[in-house]
Design a protein around this motif. Structure first.
Motif, PDB file in Angstrom:
ATOM      1  N   THR A   1       0.937  -1.239  -0.066  1.00 41.84           N
ATOM      2  CA  THR A   1      -0.187  -0.098   0.182  1.00 41.84           C
ATOM      3  C   THR A   1       0.884   1.202   0.008  1.00 41.84           C
ATOM      4  OG1 THR A   1      -1.394  -1.299   1.324  1.00 41.84           O
ATOM      5  CG2 THR A   1      -2.031   1.212   0.769  1.00 41.84           C
ATOM      6  N   GLU A   2       1.808   1.197   0.642  1.00 44.47           N
ATOM      7  CA  GLU A   2       3.049   2.279   0.942  1.00 44.47           C
ATOM      8  C   GLU A   2       3.548   2.643  -0.617  1.00 44.47           C
ATOM      9  OE1 GLU A   2       5.092   2.421   5.056  1.00 44.47           O
ATOM     10  OE2 GLU A   2       5.713   1.002   3.664  1.00 44.47           O
ATOM     11  N   ALA A   3       3.981   1.360  -1.508  1.00 46.67           N
ATOM     12  CA  ALA A   3       4.450   1.642  -2.618  1.00 46.67           C
ATOM     13  C   ALA A   3       3.210   2.254  -3.606  1.00 46.67           C
ATOM     14  CB  ALA A   3       4.863   0.234  -3.403  1.00 46.67           C
ATOM     15  N   ARG A   4       1.932   2.022  -3.428  1.00 48.62           N
ATOM     16  CA  ARG A   4       0.863   2.411  -4.318  1.00 48.62           C
ATOM     17  C   ARG A   4       0.639   3.825  -4.224  1.00 48.62           C
ATOM     18  NH1 ARG A   4      -3.621   0.460  -7.312  1.00 48.62           N
ATOM     19  NH2 ARG A   4      -4.047   2.150  -8.402  1.00 48.62           N
ATOM     20  N   ILE A   5       0.662   4.274  -2.862  1.00 47.37           N
ATOM     21  CA  ILE A   5       0.725   5.511  -2.647  1.00 47.37           C
ATOM     22  C   ILE A   5       1.671   6.461  -3.125  1.00 47.37           C
ATOM     23  CG2 ILE A   5       0.846   7.330  -0.811  1.00 47.37           C
ATOM     24  CD1 ILE A   5      -0.801   5.346   1.110  1.00 47.37           C
TER      25      ILE A   5
ATOM     26  N   SER B   1      -4.601   8.454   6.363  1.00 46.33           N
ATOM     27  CA  SER B   1      -3.677   9.200   7.259  1.00 46.33           C
ATOM     28  C   SER B   1      -2.486   8.583   7.671  1.00 46.33           C
ATOM     29  CB  SER B   1      -4.645   9.775   8.252  1.00 46.33           C
ATOM     30  OG  SER B   1      -4.013  10.673   8.981  1.00 46.33           O
ATOM     31  N   ARG B   2      -2.713   7.361   8.388  1.00 47.94           N
ATOM     32  CA  ARG B   2      -1.501   7.031   9.162  1.00 47.94           C
ATOM     33  C   ARG B   2      -0.323   6.650   8.155  1.00 47.94           C
ATOM     34  NH1 ARG B   2      -5.563   4.384  11.987  1.00 47.94           N
ATOM     35  NH2 ARG B   2      -5.346   2.523  10.781  1.00 47.94           N
ATOM     36  N   LEU B   3      -0.716   6.057   6.990  1.00 47.98           N
ATOM     37  CA  LEU B   3       0.163   5.902   5.957  1.00 47.98           C
ATOM     38  C   LEU B   3       0.979   7.198   5.402  1.00 47.98           C
ATOM     39  CD1 LEU B   3      -1.833   3.103   3.983  1.00 47.98           C
ATOM     40  CD2 LEU B   3       0.264   2.739   5.226  1.00 47.98           C
ATOM     41  N   LEU B   4       0.178   8.267   5.245  1.00 48.58           N
ATOM     42  CA  LEU B   4       0.953   9.395   4.763  1.00 48.58           C
ATOM     43  C   LEU B   4       1.546   9.974   5.666  1.00 48.58           C
ATOM     44  CD1 LEU B   4      -2.280  10.939   2.749  1.00 48.58           C
ATOM     45  CD2 LEU B   4      -0.222  10.374   1.888  1.00 48.58           C
ATOM     46  N   SER B   5       1.242   9.934   6.855  1.00 49.90           N
ATOM     47  CA  SER B   5       2.043  10.563   8.095  1.00 49.90           C
ATOM     48  C   SER B   5       3.404   9.876   8.236  1.00 49.90           C
ATOM     49  CB  SER B   5       1.322  10.439   9.299  1.00 49.90           C
ATOM     50  OG  SER B   5       0.262  11.013   9.346  1.00 49.90           O
ATOM     51  N   GLY B   6       3.272   8.300   7.932  1.00 49.26           N
ATOM     52  CA  GLY B   6       4.925   7.804   7.826  1.00 49.26           C
ATOM     53  C   GLY B   6       5.652   8.125   6.697  1.00 49.26           C
TER      54      GLY B   6
ATOM     55  N   ARG C   1       9.182  10.190   6.797  1.00 43.70           N
ATOM     56  CA  ARG C   1      10.516   9.589   6.044  1.00 43.70           C
ATOM     57  C   ARG C   1      10.813  10.253   5.120  1.00 43.70           C
ATOM     58  NH1 ARG C   1       7.837   3.317   5.113  1.00 43.70           N
ATOM     59  NH2 ARG C   1       9.786   3.124   4.017  1.00 43.70           N
ATOM     60  N   LYS C   2      10.260  11.450   4.817  1.00 40.12           N
ATOM     61  CA  LYS C   2      10.533  12.392   3.953  1.00 40.12           C
ATOM     62  C   LYS C   2      10.578  11.858   2.559  1.00 40.12           C
ATOM     63  CE  LYS C   2      13.924  14.730   7.215  1.00 40.12           C
ATOM     64  NZ  LYS C   2      12.730  15.805   7.736  1.00 40.12           N
ATOM     65  N   LEU C   3       9.634  11.263   2.199  1.00 42.42           N
ATOM     66  CA  LEU C   3       9.222  10.733   0.985  1.00 42.42           C
ATOM     67  C   LEU C   3       8.295  11.447   0.160  1.00 42.42           C
ATOM     68  CD1 LEU C   3       9.393   6.821   2.044  1.00 42.42           C
ATOM     69  CD2 LEU C   3      10.765   7.777   0.250  1.00 42.42           C
ATOM     70  N   ILE C   4       7.198  12.130   0.885  1.00 45.57           N
ATOM     71  CA  ILE C   4       6.344  13.131   0.509  1.00 45.57           C
ATOM     72  C   ILE C   4       6.290  14.180   1.481  1.00 45.57           C
ATOM     73  CG2 ILE C   4       3.698  13.308   0.418  1.00 45.57           C
ATOM     74  CD1 ILE C   4       3.654  10.088  -0.239  1.00 45.57           C
TER      75      ILE C   4
ATOM     76  N   LYS D   1      13.449   9.287  -6.074  1.00 52.37           N
ATOM     77  CA  LYS D   1      14.307   7.994  -6.287  1.00 52.37           C
ATOM     78  C   LYS D   1      13.896   6.542  -5.987  1.00 52.37           C
ATOM     79  CE  LYS D   1      18.338  11.033  -5.676  1.00 52.37           C
ATOM     80  NZ  LYS D   1      19.564  11.297  -4.912  1.00 52.37           N
ATOM     81  N   ALA D   2      13.092   6.677  -4.724  1.00 48.35           N
ATOM     82  CA  ALA D   2      12.285   5.559  -4.480  1.00 48.35           C
ATOM     83  C   ALA D   2      11.418   5.203  -5.327  1.00 48.35           C
ATOM     84  CB  ALA D   2      11.409   5.674  -3.063  1.00 48.35           C
ATOM     85  N   VAL D   3      10.597   5.929  -5.991  1.00 47.51           N
ATOM     86  CA  VAL D   3       9.681   5.639  -7.110  1.00 47.51           C
ATOM     87  C   VAL D   3      10.343   4.941  -8.351  1.00 47.51           C
ATOM     88  CG1 VAL D   3       7.875   6.166  -8.903  1.00 47.51           C
ATOM     89  CG2 VAL D   3       7.590   7.014  -6.223  1.00 47.51           C
TER      90      VAL D   3
END
Length: 303
Positions: free
Chosen positions: A43-47, A74-79, A83-86, A108-110
């Motif tokens: 789910t993180e990867a899909r976001i 909300s919890r996924l986005l906060s994480g 982690r400074k990805l979004i 870079k992660a994407v």
């Protein structure tokens, strides 16, 4: 067929779909703790992918696209933000919204995820013939078409025949969203409508205008026009509306004997560039004096 036979048939169909689900979730690696054995849950990867494909998508639009619970989203986005990805940015159109963008680390992660996914699927397809690969892709499209929610508001694409307040409002929203410097004046809108090598198309969901695209004749190149102002409201994304607008534009261009469609963009609009490349646009030399443009592309229209 009587009721008993219908129920028996439905039970067999449900069992067949469940069996296929068990097969493909394992085959695609969806049961692993980390997607593609990388650093992210599925789910993180899909976001991350959705934020990459739709820069400045809102959390609410993302939640609707992925059909996730608001608290879980909300919890996924906060994480991912921790982690400074979004990162969240200010909205150009609504102060209440905080659209989402990938950070440099997130980009870079994407890129890594895309490489891993392509390699994984390539490995699945290598034993298939070209005909079997084509049949597989066609079958997947058929499954999606059958399972799409028919209850959604129907989409309607129309070419403008007269200036329209809805079109002007949507164009202004587009200008603000991507910070356009060279904007169309009211008189040029009328010229686009009147010129057979040009046009403006609007996408409607019920009576709401949710998308637009412009075709403008190029006087400096023979048999050529230019694709401009492709935009879909964030609330309507995820329904392939941009593709359908471009389909309508290209069909009309062919009918007018236009052989080439050109466009310009800039590097930050990665989702738009990806869409154009997917549709057969290729990089070309600069063909105009747009000071904002850094990417130039063109597509030959097959007759």
């Amino acid at each position: 067929m009587n009721t008993h036979q219908t129920q028996a048939q439905l039970a067999q169909q449900i069992a067949a779909i469940r069996e296929f689900n068990r097969y493909y979730t394992a085959r695609l690696g969806l049961l692993r703790r980390r997607h593609l054995d990388g650093e992210f849950a599925l789910t993180e990867a899909r976001i991350l992918y959705e934020v990459s494909a739709q820069p400045k998508v809102t959390a609410s639009a993302l939640q609707e696209t992925l059909e996730l619970d608001a608290g879980y989203m909300s919890r996924l986005l906060s994480g991912l933000i921790r982690r400074k990805l979004i990162r969240r940015v200010s909205s150009d159109t609504d102060a209440r919204e905080k659209p989402l963008l990938l950070t440099a680390v997130g980009q870079k992660a994407v890129a890594r995820l895309n490489e891993q996914s392509m390699a994984h699927i390539h490995g699945m397809l290598t034993h298939l013939s070209a005909a079997d690969r084509a049949a597989l892709v066609t079958s997947l499209a058929g499954v999606r078409s059958l399972l799409e929610d028919r209850r959604q508001a129907p989409l309607r694409i129309t070419r403008l025949t007269a200036p329209d307040d809805h079109a002007l409002a949507l164009l202004n929203e587009y200008y603000e969203a991507v910070h356009v410097v060279q904007r169309d004046k009211p008189g040029s809108i009328q010229q686009l409508i009147d010129d057979p090598a040009s046009g403006i198309w609007l996408a409607y969901l019920d009576d709401e205008v949710v998308g637009c695209v412009v075709l403008r004749k190029l006087t400096t190149l023979p048999h050529a026009s230019e694709c401009k102002r492709l935009y879909v409201k964030p609330s309507a994304r995820g329904r392939h509306i941009a593709d359908k607008l471009l389909d309508a534009q290209e069909a009309y261009a062919r009918s007018q004997g236009i052989e080439w469609i050109y466009l310009d963009s800039y590097d930050d609009l990665k989702a738009a560039i990806w869409l154009y490349e997917k549709r057969g646009y290729e990089r070309c030399e600069r063909y105009n004096d747009n000071p904002q443009a850094t990417v130039f592309m063109r597509k030959h229209l097959d007759t």
